[in-house]
Design a protein around this motif. Structure first.
Motif, PDB file in Angstrom:
ATOM      1  N   ALA A   1      -2.654  -6.724   3.142  1.00 30.69           N
ATOM      2  CA  ALA A   1      -1.444  -6.958   2.340  1.00 30.69           C
ATOM      3  C   ALA A   1      -0.512  -7.909   3.098  1.00 30.69           C
ATOM      4  CB  ALA A   1      -0.741  -5.640   2.055  1.00 30.69           C
ATOM      5  N   GLY A   2      -0.412  -7.715   4.409  1.00 31.96           N
ATOM      6  CA  GLY A   2       0.432  -8.573   5.247  1.00 31.96           C
ATOM      7  C   GLY A   2      -0.087 -10.001   5.281  1.00 31.96           C
ATOM      8  N   ASN A   3      -1.389 -10.145   5.420  1.00 38.20           N
ATOM      9  CA  ASN A   3      -1.948 -11.497   5.423  1.00 38.20           C
ATOM     10  C   ASN A   3      -1.753 -12.176   4.075  1.00 38.20           C
ATOM     11  OD1 ASN A   3      -2.855 -11.665   8.114  1.00 38.20           O
ATOM     12  ND2 ASN A   3      -4.663 -10.444   7.634  1.00 38.20           N
ATOM     13  N   ALA A   4      -1.845 -11.399   3.015  1.00 34.15           N
ATOM     14  CA  ALA A   4      -1.599 -11.962   1.679  1.00 34.15           C
ATOM     15  C   ALA A   4      -0.158 -12.463   1.585  1.00 34.15           C
ATOM     16  CB  ALA A   4      -1.872 -10.909   0.607  1.00 34.15           C
ATOM     17  N   ALA A   5       0.785 -11.657   2.068  1.00 37.99           N
ATOM     18  CA  ALA A   5       2.194 -12.049   2.021  1.00 37.99           C
ATOM     19  C   ALA A   5       2.413 -13.335   2.817  1.00 37.99           C
ATOM     20  CB  ALA A   5       3.067 -10.928   2.568  1.00 37.99           C
ATOM     21  N   ALA A   6       1.802 -13.404   3.996  1.00 42.05           N
ATOM     22  CA  ALA A   6       1.992 -14.570   4.868  1.00 42.05           C
ATOM     23  C   ALA A   6       1.496 -15.853   4.201  1.00 42.05           C
ATOM     24  CB  ALA A   6       1.268 -14.342   6.194  1.00 42.05           C
ATOM     25  N   ILE A   7       0.320 -15.780   3.588  1.00 35.75           N
ATOM     26  CA  ILE A   7      -0.219 -17.022   3.027  1.00 35.75           C
ATOM     27  C   ILE A   7       0.483 -17.364   1.711  1.00 35.75           C
ATOM     28  CG2 ILE A   7      -2.213 -16.392   1.557  1.00 35.75           C
ATOM     29  CD1 ILE A   7      -2.200 -18.948   4.451  1.00 35.75           C
TER      30      ILE A   7
ATOM     31  N   LEU B   1       0.890  -1.163   0.000  1.00 33.82           N
ATOM     32  CA  LEU B   1       0.000   0.000   0.000  1.00 33.82           C
ATOM     33  C   LEU B   1       0.926   1.211   0.000  1.00 33.82           C
ATOM     34  CD1 LEU B   1      -3.164   0.459   2.280  1.00 33.82           C
ATOM     35  CD2 LEU B   1      -1.878   2.335   1.259  1.00 33.82           C
ATOM     36  N   PRO B   2       0.900   2.021  -1.070  1.00 29.86           N
ATOM     37  CA  PRO B   2       1.926   3.053  -1.245  1.00 29.86           C
ATOM     38  C   PRO B   2       1.783   4.271  -0.332  1.00 29.86           C
ATOM     39  CG  PRO B   2       0.360   3.113  -3.057  1.00 29.86           C
ATOM     40  CD  PRO B   2      -0.026   1.936  -2.207  1.00 29.86           C
ATOM     41  N   GLY B   3       2.800   5.083  -0.314  1.00 26.42           N
ATOM     42  CA  GLY B   3       2.856   6.311   0.475  1.00 26.42           C
ATOM     43  C   GLY B   3       4.320   6.617   0.785  1.00 26.42           C
ATOM     44  N   ILE B   4       4.578   7.745   1.463  1.00 21.95           N
ATOM     45  CA  ILE B   4       5.960   8.130   1.809  1.00 21.95           C
ATOM     46  C   ILE B   4       6.538   7.112   2.786  1.00 21.95           C
ATOM     47  CG2 ILE B   4       7.357   9.872   3.016  1.00 21.95           C
ATOM     48  CD1 ILE B   4       5.323  11.985   2.060  1.00 21.95           C
ATOM     49  N   PRO B   5       7.718   6.566   2.596  1.00 17.10           N
ATOM     50  CA  PRO B   5       8.684   6.865   1.539  1.00 17.10           C
ATOM     51  C   PRO B   5       8.782   5.784   0.460  1.00 17.10           C
ATOM     52  CG  PRO B   5       9.807   5.802   3.356  1.00 17.10           C
ATOM     53  CD  PRO B   5       8.339   5.743   3.661  1.00 17.10           C
ATOM     54  N   ILE B   6       7.746   4.976   0.285  1.00 20.35           N
ATOM     55  CA  ILE B   6       7.920   3.807  -0.590  1.00 20.35           C
ATOM     56  C   ILE B   6       7.134   3.890  -1.907  1.00 20.35           C
ATOM     57  CG2 ILE B   6       8.589   2.194   1.256  1.00 20.35           C
ATOM     58  CD1 ILE B   6       5.188   1.614   0.234  1.00 20.35           C
ATOM     59  N   THR B   7       6.488   5.032  -2.162  1.00 18.72           N
ATOM     60  CA  THR B   7       5.673   5.126  -3.384  1.00 18.72           C
ATOM     61  C   THR B   7       6.494   4.813  -4.631  1.00 18.72           C
ATOM     62  OG1 THR B   7       4.500   6.893  -2.257  1.00 18.72           O
ATOM     63  CG2 THR B   7       3.954   6.543  -4.573  1.00 18.72           C
ATOM     64  N   ASP B   8       7.657   5.446  -4.733  1.00 15.71           N
ATOM     65  CA  ASP B   8       8.473   5.199  -5.931  1.00 15.71           C
ATOM     66  C   ASP B   8       9.006   3.772  -5.972  1.00 15.71           C
ATOM     67  OD1 ASP B   8       8.095   7.477  -7.333  1.00 15.71           O
ATOM     68  OD2 ASP B   8       9.988   8.447  -6.751  1.00 15.71           O
TER      69      ASP B   8
ATOM     70  N   MET C   1       8.082  -6.707 -11.664  1.00 14.23           N
ATOM     71  CA  MET C   1       7.503  -7.432 -10.526  1.00 14.23           C
ATOM     72  C   MET C   1       5.993  -7.184 -10.507  1.00 14.23           C
ATOM     73  SD  MET C   1      10.234  -6.679  -7.474  1.00 14.23           S
ATOM     74  CE  MET C   1       9.827  -8.110  -6.464  1.00 14.23           C
ATOM     75  N   ARG C   2       5.253  -8.111  -9.909  1.00 13.98           N
ATOM     76  CA  ARG C   2       3.832  -7.832  -9.694  1.00 13.98           C
ATOM     77  C   ARG C   2       3.712  -7.097  -8.370  1.00 13.98           C
ATOM     78  NH1 ARG C   2      -0.717 -11.784 -11.630  1.00 13.98           N
ATOM     79  NH2 ARG C   2      -1.715  -9.752 -11.772  1.00 13.98           N
ATOM     80  N   VAL C   3       3.124  -5.927  -8.399  1.00 15.63           N
ATOM     81  CA  VAL C   3       2.943  -5.120  -7.190  1.00 15.63           C
ATOM     82  C   VAL C   3       1.445  -5.045  -6.932  1.00 15.63           C
ATOM     83  CG1 VAL C   3       3.390  -2.911  -6.082  1.00 15.63           C
ATOM     84  CG2 VAL C   3       5.037  -3.837  -7.725  1.00 15.63           C
ATOM     85  N   ILE C   4       1.009  -5.763  -5.910  1.00 12.60           N
ATOM     86  CA  ILE C   4      -0.415  -5.904  -5.644  1.00 12.60           C
ATOM     87  C   ILE C   4      -0.763  -4.965  -4.490  1.00 12.60           C
ATOM     88  CG2 ILE C   4      -2.252  -7.558  -5.103  1.00 12.60           C
ATOM     89  CD1 ILE C   4      -0.652  -8.127  -7.749  1.00 12.60           C
ATOM     90  N   CYS C   5      -1.562  -3.957  -4.774  1.00  8.16           N
ATOM     91  CA  CYS C   5      -1.832  -2.937  -3.757  1.00  8.16           C
ATOM     92  C   CYS C   5      -3.211  -3.076  -3.142  1.00  8.16           C
ATOM     93  CB  CYS C   5      -1.607  -1.553  -4.344  1.00  8.16           C
ATOM     94  SG  CYS C   5       0.160  -1.285  -4.602  1.00  8.16           S
ATOM     95  N   PHE C   6      -3.227  -2.958  -1.824  1.00 12.56           N
ATOM     96  CA  PHE C   6      -4.420  -3.203  -1.020  1.00 12.56           C
ATOM     97  C   PHE C   6      -5.013  -1.903  -0.493  1.00 12.56           C
ATOM     98  CE2 PHE C   6      -4.570  -7.872  -0.393  1.00 12.56           C
ATOM     99  CZ  PHE C   6      -3.430  -8.220  -1.091  1.00 12.56           C
TER     100      PHE C   6
END
Ligand SMILES: Cc1ncc(C[n+]2csc(CCOP(=O)(O)OP(=O)(O)O)c2C)c(N)n1
Ligand SMILES: [Mg+2]
Length: 575
Positions: free
Chosen positions: A61-67, A33-40, A50-55
């Motif tokens: 997003a964390g639960n998605a990563a875990a599973i 989920l983007p925002g300062i400082p990781i948007t770019d 890469m596939r960047v899947i935004c929630f």
């Protein structure tokens, strides 16, 4: 100034080194989920293929990563902004660690000098210190030339030994730091053998084999560690060659088809107290197994030992004896341990005594028969059983579909009624019984497996991650969400005892139309009040692979308080 391209030094920066380090290690998907400082960083990762899947919320997003980690044995990556985004991801990180799922939470953080002097920076927080007690390992990278080491350490920590959650802190300043491209490239590490096999000691294997040979009423318990290990065919061979009945824990369902004749799931309350030797394969003796003692295991009182001897296969040498004595700990990776046992369980292994097997079969057949009668009923309004009879058929005809499941009654009834036929197809609330994993798990399961996903969700459980139906529609994922809508937490029938207008704590708006929610984003919404309507809607969802949300109306009085775990609810002495 004349600068020809051949004299210009090529440079790289922190952003690109993070992306290159992940890609070098075969990681091609980020949940964020983007925002300062990781948007770019999210933009550049997408640009780099890469596939960047935004929630809509970092916890999902964390639960998605875990599973994703559980399903692939590669650490799932969750990328968040500082302080609040980090904290939103932290629940998922802690839950992943508790469930032994490999994931890495990467959070941007604010300027160290200001954070450490507590001078009030934008989103100021000492994230590393906060994450540390909640995960397996936590690291911070301050210099671009250390990004390669930081990512390598995070990957190893997440997947080696007992997998878990890892936190990686990347301060904002790091991303813009530059290095010449060659130095940058040489600083990256491709991790060799990230999850090394751990071979059990021969004498530990012999001890386990001797104990198992002495058993008159042996039992195997499969935990989600066994599902994670992807040692499916050896586990099946061990069970079938030894002839020992087995019990799958929730997320181990389907390692062997639930319809397997050696499954003792329908006779659980008989086999646990009666077994004399129990082989635990990737299953911990935590609350879900009543800590291996007490009345569930035939003990005389609530904490008394039931007399069983245990063989425990686990990768962690600290797991044995955590609740009761383990006579034969078998420490190593599950694949290696199972194959070592399998080598001993050869063709002339004595089958368990027939009295044991027939006593189990008798209970099992009786319980399955009783359940069949209940499932065949067609009451109005629909109840959990008549709705689950449909889901059960749908999974039977679509055994590759992944079933995500959360709620209380919506969880417990689904677990016991819906048979699974293949490994790692059932994803649920796990060790904590946590609500909120639903939509995050759906998104990741659909993306990493490409299979149809079916989610059976309590109406309360769904609410924790419900906004991600937009994410499901945005990525056009084959997810069919079935909400068991009984108007509340456990039931919809509670009333405010004071007679005032506030609803009871467990009650929701009656007759809510969750199906309308997904229509806002172009998905398919269906209101289903009968098993026939539910069946049609699920079949159509699977045929079309369109994002679908079915509002299944369930009798609001059908559930019980806390589902199957009512006994854990503290009750007041004074009523
Ligand atoms: C994060 C979190 N918060 C609260 C709970 C407590 N809790 C357990 S089940 C549940 C919801 C049960 O209601 P529902 O999902 O509608 O299932 P039902 O029993 O009604 O089918 C809640 C709130 C929890 N397990 N996890
Ligand atoms: Mg409910």
């Amino acid at each position: 100034m004349d600068m020809t391209t051949d004299t210009k030094l090529e440079v790289t920066d922190g952003f690109h080194l993070v992306i290159d380090a992940l890609k070098l290690n075969g990681i091609d998907m980020i949940f964020s989920l983007p925002g300062i400082p990781i948007t770019d960083l999210t933009r550049m990762a997408q640009a780099a293929g890469m596939r960047v899947i935004c929630f809509r919320h970092e916890q999902n997003a964390g639960n998605a990563a875990a599973i994703a980690g559980f399903l692939t044995q590669k650490p799932g990556i969750c990328l968040t902004v500082s302080a609040p985004g980090f904290l939103n991801g932290l629940t998922a990180l802690a839950n992943a660690t508790t469930n032994c799922f490999p994931m890495i939470l990467i959070s941007g953080s604010s300027e160290r000098e200001i954070v450490d002097l507590q001078q009030g920076d934008y989103e100021e927080m000492d994230q590393l210190a906060i994450a540390k007690p909640l995960c397996k390992a936590a690291f911070r990278v301050l210099h671009a030339e250390d990004i390669g080491v930081g990512i390598a350490r995070a990957i190893r920590a997440a997947v080696s030994g007992r997998p878990g959650g890892v936190y990686l802190d990347l301060p904002a300043k790091l991303f813009a730091q530059t290095l010449d491209a060659d130095t940058g490239k040489n600083s990256l590490i491709k991790v060799v053998d990230p999850a090394p096999r751990q071979i059990p000691a021969p004498e530990a294997v012999q001890r386990a084999v001797d104990l198992l040979k002495s058993a008159k009423r042996p039992l195997i318990v499969l935990g989600k560690g066994a599902a994670y290990a992807q040692a499916d065919s050896d586990i099946r061979s061990l069970i079938e060659r030894s002839g020992i009945p087995y019990l799958p824990m929730s997320m181990a369902k389907g390692l062997l088809p639930d319809t397997h004749e050696q499954s003792a799931a329908a006779a659980r309350s008989y086999v646990l107290p009666e077994a004399d030797v129990v082989v635990l394969i990737g299953a911990r003796l935590n609350w879900l197994l009543s800590h291996g003692k007490g009345k569930t295991w035939g003990g005389k009182e609530s904490k008394a030992w039931g007399g069983q001897k245990f063989i425990q296969i686990d990768i962690s040498p600290q797991e044995p004896d955590s609740n009761v004595r383990i006579d034969a700990p078998l420490i190593g990776d599950i694949g290696s341990c199972v194959s070592a046992l399998l080598a001993a369980v050869n063709t002339n292994w004595p089958k368990p005594p027939s009295e044991w097997l027939s006593a189990i079969a008798e209970r099992k057949n009786k319980n399955i028969g009783k359940m069949g009668e209940t499932l065949a009923k067609n009451p109005t309004p629909m109840n959990f059983h008549s709705a689950l009879n449909v889901v059960r058929d749908i999974i039977k005809t679509n055994p590759d579909a992944i079933l995500v499941n959360e709620g209380a009654n919506a969880l417990d009834f689904t677990r016991s009624i819906v048979d699974m036929y293949k490994p790692r197809k059932r994803l649920d609330v796990g060790t904590w019984g946590i609500m909120g994993i639903g939509m995050g798990y759906c998104v990741a399961a659909a993306l990493v497996t490409g299979e149809q996903v079916i989610a059976v969700e309590g109406d309360s459980a769904f609410g924790f991650s419900g906004m991600e139906v937009e994410t499901i529609c945005r990525y056009d994922l084959p997810v069919c969400i079935v909400i068991f809508n009984n108007n509340g937490v456990y039931k919809g029938t509670d009333a405010n005892p004071t007679g005032k207008s506030d609803p009871a704590p467990t009650a929701f708006i009656k007759g809510a139309r969750y199906d309308k929610l997904i229509e806002a984003f172009g998905g398919v919404g269906v209101h289903a009040a009968t098993p026939a309507e539910l069946r049609n809607a699920m079949e159509e969802a699977i045929r079309s692979r369109k994002p679908t949300l079915i509002n299944a109306v369930i009798d609001e009085s059908a559930g019980t308080e806390s589902g199957r775990i009512t006994s854990l609810n503290p009750s007041a002495k004074k009523k």
